[in-house]
Design a protein around this motif. Structure first.
Motif, mmCIF file in Angstrom:
data_model
loop_
_atom_site.group_PDB
_atom_site.id
_atom_site.type_symbol
_atom_site.label_atom_id
_atom_site.label_comp_id
_atom_site.label_asym_id
_atom_site.label_seq_id
_atom_site.Cartn_x
_atom_site.Cartn_y
_atom_site.Cartn_z
ATOM 1 N N ARG A 58 0.814 -1.223 0.000
ATOM 2 C CA ARG A 58 0.000 0.000 0.000
ATOM 3 C C ARG A 58 0.846 1.271 0.000
ATOM 4 N N THR A 59 2.038 1.227 0.604
ATOM 5 C CA THR A 59 2.894 2.424 0.693
ATOM 6 C C THR A 59 3.924 2.503 -0.434
ATOM 7 N N SER A 60 3.871 1.581 -1.389
ATOM 8 C CA SER A 60 4.864 1.566 -2.473
ATOM 9 C C SER A 60 4.655 2.758 -3.413
ATOM 10 N N SER A 63 1.666 2.095 -5.784
ATOM 11 C CA SER A 63 0.363 2.316 -5.157
ATOM 12 C C SER A 63 0.089 3.808 -4.966
ATOM 13 N N ARG A 64 1.065 4.523 -4.435
ATOM 14 C CA ARG A 64 0.888 5.973 -4.227
ATOM 15 C C ARG A 64 0.623 6.683 -5.556
ATOM 16 N N GLU A 119 2.820 -6.608 5.832
ATOM 17 C CA GLU A 119 2.482 -5.243 5.421
ATOM 18 C C GLU A 119 1.146 -5.257 4.680
#
Length: 157
Positions: A58-60, A63-64, A119
């Protein structure tokens, strides 16, 4: 190395493209940050017959970028002499509405289950808007197989 075989018809390319989407496991995913910085990463995927499903942390950056850009994405499948390019729009699939059948199919196809990771992972459904495929220079003409989300017919240009 070149292949002496004749250029494929649009119908053959569409059939081959569907087969590759069903059989291949990985794709190159290209996104850009809000500042326009490109980001390219290989990810496993599932083709469900109409869209490509990917999952990433989700924080990659991927994804961002997808969440910030309205989902603009390009995918590349195969080698440079047998390539499929897909331009599409990625929609996030939120965990509370993630279909268990879809998540299980993704895990079975890719050999990786994001639901089992420590994660949090984000799934995305990528709806193709444009698809191109070619092998050699003789297939550059007519390489567009999908336009505006619709597969082209033999008569289309």
């Amino acid at each position: 190395m070149t292949d002496a075989a004749a250029a494929r018809t649009r119908e053959e390319r569409i059939r081959d493209t569907h087969q590759r989407l069903a059989d291949d496991v990985d794709t190159w995913v290209s996104t850009a940050s809000e500042a326009g910085t490109p980001y390219l990463v290989p990810l496993s995927f599932l083709w469900d017959g109409t869209s490509v499903v990917i999952s990433t942390v989700r924080t990659s950056p991927t994804s961002r970028n997808l969440l910030a850009s309205g989902g603009q994405v390009r995918l590349a499948f195969g080698a440079t002499r047998d390539v499929i390019l897909v331009e599409g729009v990625a929609e996030p699939i939120e965990g509370d509405v993630l279909d268990e059948e879809l998540a299980a199919a993704f895990a079975a196809k890719t050999g990786f289950d994001p639901r089992e990771e420590n994660e949090p992972y984000q799934y995305f459904r990528i709806r193709p808007r444009r698809v191109q495929a070619w092998r050699e220079v003789d297939e550059l003409a007519g390489r567009t197989l999908m336009k505006d989300g619709e597969w082209l017919t033999a008569e289309a240009t």
